[in-house]
Design a protein around this motif. Structure first.
Motif, short mmCIF file in Angstrom:
data_model
loop_
_atom_site.label_atom_id
_atom_site.label_comp_id
_atom_site.label_asym_id
_atom_site.label_seq_id
_atom_site.Cartn_x
_atom_site.Cartn_y
_atom_site.Cartn_z
N ASP A 6 1.82 57.70 66.76
CA ASP A 6 1.56 56.50 67.57
C ASP A 6 0.05 56.37 67.70
N LYS A 33 7.33 60.20 62.60
CA LYS A 33 7.84 58.96 63.19
C LYS A 33 6.69 58.06 63.63
N ASN A 89 5.41 54.94 65.27
CA ASN A 89 5.96 53.86 66.08
C ASN A 89 5.25 52.58 65.65
N ASP A 145 9.89 53.81 63.58
CA ASP A 145 10.39 53.58 64.94
C ASP A 145 10.04 52.13 65.31
N LYS A 165 12.73 49.77 66.36
CA LYS A 165 13.74 49.26 67.31
C LYS A 165 14.09 47.81 67.02
N THR A 201 18.31 56.28 76.22
CA THR A 201 16.87 56.42 75.97
C THR A 201 16.19 57.25 77.08
N SER A 202 14.94 57.62 76.82
CA SER A 202 14.27 58.60 77.69
C SER A 202 13.60 57.97 78.91
N VAL A 252 19.61 57.83 69.12
CA VAL A 252 18.46 58.22 69.95
C VAL A 252 18.98 58.65 71.31
N PRO A 288 13.41 61.88 71.56
CA PRO A 288 12.04 61.77 72.08
C PRO A 288 12.03 62.19 73.55
N VAL A 341 10.15 65.10 74.89
CA VAL A 341 9.53 66.38 75.28
C VAL A 341 8.02 66.16 75.29
N ALA A 363 4.79 64.86 76.64
CA ALA A 363 4.21 63.95 77.63
C ALA A 363 5.22 63.41 78.65
N ASN A 402 11.29 64.93 68.86
CA ASN A 402 9.97 64.31 68.65
C ASN A 402 8.98 64.66 69.76
N SER A 403 7.76 64.91 69.34
CA SER A 403 6.66 64.93 70.31
C SER A 403 5.51 64.15 69.68
N THR A 404 4.90 63.28 70.46
CA THR A 404 3.81 62.46 69.93
C THR A 404 2.51 62.80 70.63
N ARG A 405 2.32 62.25 71.85
CA ARG A 405 1.03 62.42 72.52
C ARG A 405 0.69 63.89 72.74
#
Ligand SMILES: O=c1ccn([C@@H]2O[C@H](COP(=O)(O)O)[C@@H](O)[C@H]2O)c(=O)[nH]1
Length: 277
Positions: A22, A58, A60, A91, A93, A149-150, A188, A212, A214, A216, A238-241
């Motif tokens: 992202d 992934k 976004n 990603d 959507k 969703t998270s 998801v 998604p 975990v 942040a 998934n982990s992004t930030r």
């Protein structure tokens, strides 16, 4: 990538980590801002630093669309360098009436037209069967459908319970299961929903889940594995930030690698604990 190839990658790398891309230009380290294409330069460094530790990437799509042509171009170039041994997820959507969904599918799956061919795309299922099946018509590609969703707002609709006590996310999974199978459908499910994985697994025991939340967002990898792991692992977490923005300095790629290693090590322990490796 097929389901079996994905499972093989998980066992080989001892990881079910998905690294989110992202890429926000305002968070890219100063020294990369001088590059001709800072977004691509950042992604390239992150991919090179993590590709042996993860099984999926992934991007976004919002983070690319928001920069117009420049962002779209960076996305295409990023897709070109995604390692073939990693599962790729657009990603985005998406989901619309049938003929429009077909165009969305073409945009992310048909390289001859759009210049990109991701393994999968995330789908919002609210518009029903004709909005989802155009993605499933692409041989060898996957639709990853939003189930639970998270985010906080997920409770606004997804936990709606009908007169038989069935929640909307359960209905979504039961219905969507009729349109595809475990070779072309994933769901998801947010890591922040912990015990809900028990419920999810009643409806999708064998499907892979994209998880998604975990890092942040504070979801627990241990809980996800306790309630959501199946005999093939069945999870892409998934982990992004938490990874890509571990540092905003010149060491951003090294720090991203360190964070990915921490998660990968935790995942390895879970895979051993569940008898998968
Ligand atoms: O339920 C959902 C569905 C998608 N996302 C996306 O995943 C990543 C999470 O990023 P973090 O920085 O690790 O929080 C992001 O692209 C979201 O749009 C989600 O978080 N939850």
């Amino acid at each position: 990538m097929t389901r079996q190839e994905l499972i093989n990658q998980i066992k080989e790398k001892r990881s079910f980590l998905c690294v989110g891309l992202d890429t926000d230009i305002t968070k890219i380290p100063e020294h990369l801002q001088e590059e001709e294409d800072p977004i691509f330069a950042f992604n390239k460094a992150i991919i090179e630093a993590t590709e042996d530790l993860c099984v999926a990437y992934k991007p976004n799509i919002a983070f690319y669309e928001s920069y117009g042509v420049r962002g779209w171009h960076a996305l295409q170039k990023t897709w070109q360098i995604l390692p073939k041994h990693c599962f790729s997820i657009a990603d985005a959507k998406r989901g619309d009436i049938g003929n429009t969904s077909k165009m969305y599918a073409q945009a992310f799956f048909d390289r001859t037209v759009s210049g990109m061919s991701f393994d999968s795309i995330t789908i919002a299922p609210y518009m029903g069967k004709d909005s989802v099946t155009p993605f499933l018509d692409f041989e060898g590609k996957w639709a990853i459908v939003l189930a639970l969703t998270s985010n906080e707002g997920s409770k606004d609709f997804q936990n709606f319970t009908n007169h038989e006590g069935k929640q909307l996310f359960e209905e979504v999974i039961d219905k969507v299961n009729q349109w595809g199978d475990t070779e072309n459908l994933m769901y998801v499910v947010g890591a922040t929903r912990g015990e809900a994985f028990l419920e999810i697994r009643k409806h999708a025991p064998d499907h892979f889940l994209l998880v998604p939340g975990v890092g942040a967002q504070g979801g627990s990898l241990q809980e996800v594995c306790k309630y959501g792991m199946n005999k093939d692992c069945g999870l892409l977490v998934n982990s992004t930030r938490g990874i890509i923005y571990a540092s905003s300095g010149k060491d951003f790629a090294e720090r991203a690698r360190e964070e990915a290693i921490l998660l990968r090590n935790e995942m390895e322990r879970e895979l051993i604990h569940h008898g998968i490796i």
